[in-house]
Design a protein around this motif. Structure first.
Motif, PDB file in Angstrom:
ATOM      1  N   MET A   1       0.849  -1.187   0.000  1.00 57.88           N
ATOM      2  CA  MET A   1       0.000   0.000   0.000  1.00 57.88           C
ATOM      3  C   MET A   1       0.888   1.242   0.000  1.00 57.88           C
ATOM      4  SD  MET A   1      -2.868   1.154   2.826  1.00 57.88           S
ATOM      5  CE  MET A   1      -3.955  -0.232   2.456  1.00 57.88           C
ATOM      6  N   ILE A   2       0.481   2.242  -0.775  1.00 58.69           N
ATOM      7  CA  ILE A   2       1.243   3.484  -0.869  1.00 58.69           C
ATOM      8  C   ILE A   2       0.331   4.643  -0.513  1.00 58.69           C
ATOM      9  CG2 ILE A   2       2.582   5.010  -2.356  1.00 58.69           C
ATOM     10  CD1 ILE A   2       3.216   2.640  -4.110  1.00 58.69           C
ATOM     11  N   VAL A   3       0.781   5.468   0.420  1.00 57.96           N
ATOM     12  CA  VAL A   3       0.063   6.681   0.801  1.00 57.96           C
ATOM     13  C   VAL A   3       0.765   7.848   0.126  1.00 57.96           C
ATOM     14  CG1 VAL A   3      -0.759   8.128   2.686  1.00 57.96           C
ATOM     15  CG2 VAL A   3      -0.558   5.654   3.015  1.00 57.96           C
ATOM     16  N   MET A   4       0.113   8.451  -0.867  1.00 57.65           N
ATOM     17  CA  MET A   4       0.707   9.551  -1.627  1.00 57.65           C
ATOM     18  C   MET A   4       0.238  10.888  -1.063  1.00 57.65           C
ATOM     19  SD  MET A   4       0.504   8.144  -5.556  1.00 57.65           S
ATOM     20  CE  MET A   4      -1.271   7.865  -5.534  1.00 57.65           C
ATOM     21  N   LEU A   5       1.182  11.760  -0.751  1.00 60.65           N
ATOM     22  CA  LEU A   5       0.865  13.057  -0.163  1.00 60.65           C
ATOM     23  C   LEU A   5       0.804  14.140  -1.242  1.00 60.65           C
ATOM     24  CD1 LEU A   5       3.147  12.976   3.016  1.00 60.65           C
ATOM     25  CD2 LEU A   5       0.960  11.824   2.591  1.00 60.65           C
ATOM     26  N   ALA A  16       1.608  12.248  10.757  1.00 64.83           N
ATOM     27  CA  ALA A  16       0.242  11.781  10.945  1.00 64.83           C
ATOM     28  C   ALA A  16       0.026  10.429  10.269  1.00 64.83           C
ATOM     29  CB  ALA A  16      -0.741  12.813  10.407  1.00 64.83           C
ATOM     30  N   VAL A  17       0.584  10.273   9.083  1.00 58.74           N
ATOM     31  CA  VAL A  17       0.472   8.994   8.376  1.00 58.74           C
ATOM     32  C   VAL A  17       1.177   7.889   9.153  1.00 58.74           C
ATOM     33  CG1 VAL A  17       1.110   7.747   6.280  1.00 58.74           C
ATOM     34  CG2 VAL A  17       0.212  10.081   6.116  1.00 58.74           C
ATOM     35  N   LEU A  18       2.373   8.175   9.642  1.00 60.54           N
ATOM     36  CA  LEU A  18       3.131   7.178  10.395  1.00 60.54           C
ATOM     37  C   LEU A  18       2.406   6.791  11.682  1.00 60.54           C
ATOM     38  CD1 LEU A  18       6.773   8.542   9.954  1.00 60.54           C
ATOM     39  CD2 LEU A  18       5.653   6.715   8.678  1.00 60.54           C
ATOM     40  N   GLN A  19       1.756   7.746  12.306  1.00 61.90           N
ATOM     41  CA  GLN A  19       1.017   7.459  13.535  1.00 61.90           C
ATOM     42  C   GLN A  19      -0.148   6.502  13.267  1.00 61.90           C
ATOM     43  OE1 GLN A  19      -0.403  10.915  15.583  1.00 61.90           O
ATOM     44  NE2 GLN A  19      -1.165   9.784  17.348  1.00 61.90           N
ATOM     45  N   VAL A  20      -0.867   6.720  12.177  1.00 61.87           N
ATOM     46  CA  VAL A  20      -1.966   5.820  11.823  1.00 61.87           C
ATOM     47  C   VAL A  20      -1.416   4.438  11.474  1.00 61.87           C
ATOM     48  CG1 VAL A  20      -3.809   5.372  10.157  1.00 61.87           C
ATOM     49  CG2 VAL A  20      -3.460   7.686  11.051  1.00 61.87           C
ATOM     50  N   ALA A  21      -0.309   4.403  10.719  1.00 59.96           N
ATOM     51  CA  ALA A  21       0.272   3.120  10.306  1.00 59.96           C
ATOM     52  C   ALA A  21       0.718   2.292  11.498  1.00 59.96           C
ATOM     53  CB  ALA A  21       1.448   3.366   9.367  1.00 59.96           C
ATOM     54  N   SER A  22       1.134   2.953  12.576  1.00 56.36           N
ATOM     55  CA  SER A  22       1.622   2.234  13.758  1.00 56.36           C
ATOM     56  C   SER A  22       0.530   1.427  14.458  1.00 56.36           C
ATOM     57  CB  SER A  22       2.248   3.225  14.745  1.00 56.36           C
ATOM     58  OG  SER A  22       1.260   4.111  15.274  1.00 56.36           O
ATOM     59  N   GLN A  23      -0.712   1.664  14.101  1.00 58.13           N
ATOM     60  CA  GLN A  23      -1.817   0.947  14.738  1.00 58.13           C
ATOM     61  C   GLN A  23      -1.987  -0.467  14.185  1.00 58.13           C
ATOM     62  OE1 GLN A  23      -5.368   3.327  14.296  1.00 58.13           O
ATOM     63  NE2 GLN A  23      -4.329   5.221  14.910  1.00 58.13           N
ATOM     64  N   TYR A  24      -1.331  -0.767  13.068  1.00 59.30           N
ATOM     65  CA  TYR A  24      -1.551  -2.053  12.412  1.00 59.30           C
ATOM     66  C   TYR A  24      -0.319  -2.942  12.566  1.00 59.30           C
ATOM     67  CZ  TYR A  24      -5.332   0.692  10.457  1.00 59.30           C
ATOM     68  OH  TYR A  24      -6.424   1.509  10.320  1.00 59.30           O
ATOM     69  N   PRO A  54      -7.317  -0.862   6.200  1.00 59.01           N
ATOM     70  CA  PRO A  54      -8.262  -0.014   5.451  1.00 59.01           C
ATOM     71  C   PRO A  54      -7.594   1.245   4.934  1.00 59.01           C
ATOM     72  CG  PRO A  54      -8.598   0.261   7.805  1.00 59.01           C
ATOM     73  CD  PRO A  54      -7.575  -0.829   7.659  1.00 59.01           C
ATOM     74  N   VAL A  55      -8.109   1.777   3.830  1.00 61.58           N
ATOM     75  CA  VAL A  55      -7.533   2.990   3.250  1.00 61.58           C
ATOM     76  C   VAL A  55      -8.159   4.246   3.843  1.00 61.58           C
ATOM     77  CG1 VAL A  55      -7.031   1.805   1.083  1.00 61.58           C
ATOM     78  CG2 VAL A  55      -9.195   3.041   1.332  1.00 61.58           C
ATOM     79  N   GLU A  56      -9.368   4.137   4.389  1.00 61.39           N
ATOM     80  CA  GLU A  56     -10.102   5.313   4.852  1.00 61.39           C
ATOM     81  C   GLU A  56      -9.367   6.133   5.908  1.00 61.39           C
ATOM     82  OE1 GLU A  56     -12.725   2.566   2.854  1.00 61.39           O
ATOM     83  OE2 GLU A  56     -11.389   2.329   4.578  1.00 61.39           O
TER      84      GLU A  56
END
Length: 372
Positions: A1-5, A16-24, A54-56
């Protein structure tokens, strides 16, 4: 998965992206920065088991442009759905992207200070700031010249600094060569820059590829393997990118087959648009090793020129080509080396063909719509 800014996103968005990713669990985030000539794009790659992620939650972060699920094997270098921006970069004052063309003309194998200085001076007179200089030379025959190695680096870098050459493409065949180049550059006062070249014989030397990818100092020129498929070469190139170095140029140099005669290899420059479609990497062509000879032609343009034209008209943005002040005395690949007096003609030819390509692109909207 790639999160493009979004372009030029601040560090707070990355955090913020890294913080969300740390939940998985089982997901490892890796940040890649793509520095273009106009703006910088940051992408966060989520590696590991991401099928259930999830991507949301990522799409809701302000500053996130798009989240893409990756299916291709080459996740980092690949051009995935929604990715239109190509991966360019700047190194030591030279821009490498699809909008610029860089000619790396120079010695296939460094032999003596006089020839190196002659080459550098000729480039400087034409305003060319890039070259190739082979210090480490893997050869098919163990008794052939294998390069001067680290011994020549001090005077190669000194000559480059004297003549304003900014980037030298130089093949490495062992991880220790990276350290030797770094040390010699530091001792020269960083007189120039080096682009590490992965030769065709090392295209699947995975431990070497990992070492090259783990360093962040030098960009990389990756040559397609001479006897493997394009997909295998792209997957091997992914080794470099997956280790954290995204500053890569993919080089086509011909493939080994008996069908290539009378050329040295079968010219594969029709794959330039294929590589550009499958990846976001700038593409280089190496006509010298594809053609293998510099015989005079009936129209005045050597086969090497015509091969360069094939690559440039297809969108290549870098050319790697052998020159030598005295090809008959060259210690490696003399028959394919162009002569110094041909350098101005080569520069003009590159400019003409590149101009034709740009004109075709600018007038090609209708063609693109027709093929959609």
């Amino acid at each position: 998965m790639i999160v493009m800014l979004e372009p030029d996103s601040p560090e707070s968005v990355v955090s913020a992206v890294l913080q969300v990713a740390s939940q998985y669990k089982g997901v490892t985030p890796r940040t890649h920065v793509i520095g273009g000539s106009e703006y910088t794009i940051t992408e966060v790659y989520l590696l590991g088991s991401t099928a259930q992620v999830p991507v949301e939650p990522f799409e809701q972060i302000p500053g996130v442009r798009q989240v893409v699920r990756v299916s291709q094997k080459y996740r980092v270098i690949g051009r995935h759905k929604g990715q239109r921006t190509s991966a360019g970069f700047e190194y030591n004052g030279v821009t490498f992207d699809e909008r610029s063309v860089n000619v790396f003309a120079g010695l296939c194998a460094v032999d003596n200070p006089e020839n190196v200085d002659t080459m550098m001076a000729a480039l400087a007179r034409l305003g060319i700031r890039t070259t190739r200089m082979g210090a480490y030379k893997p050869r098919t025959n163990p008794y052939e010249f294998q390069g001067l190695g680290a011994a020549c680096l001090p005077w190669v870098f000194e000559s480059a600094g004297k003549h304003g050459i900014k980037v030298i493409a130089m093949e490495v065949t062992h991880p220790r060569h990276i350290d030797e180049i770094r040390d010699a550059l530091e001792r020269s006062g960083n007189a120039t820059g080096v682009m590490l070249q992965v030769g065709t014989r090392n295209a699947q030397n995975f431990e070497l590829l990992k070492s090259i990818g783990q360093q962040r100092v030098f960009p990389v020129l990756f040559k397609r393997g001479m006897g493997i498929t394009l997909e295998e070469s792209l997957n091997a190139c992914e080794y470099v990118a997956s280790e954290g170095n995204p500053k890569i140029i993919f080089c086509l140099r011909g493939v080994k087959t008996h069908l290539g005669d009378p050329h040295r290899n079968m010219v594969d420059f029709a794959h330039v648009p294929v590589v550009r479609r499958l990846t976001r990497l700038p593409v280089c062509v190496d006509p010298s090793h594809a053609i293998g000879q510099a015989a005079p032609p009936p129209d005045g343009l050597p086969d090497i020129f015509h091969a360069i034209g094939q690559g440039l008209i297809a969108g290549a943005s870098m050319v790697l080509v052998d020159f030598h002040p005295h090809p008959e005395a060259a210690l490696c690949d003399g028959p394919q080396a162009l002569r110094m007096e041909q350098l101005p003609a080569l520069q003009r030819y590159v400019q003409l063909v590149r101009s034709a390509y740009e004109t075709a692109v600018q007038s090609g909207d209708g063609l693109q719509a027709t093929g959609a």
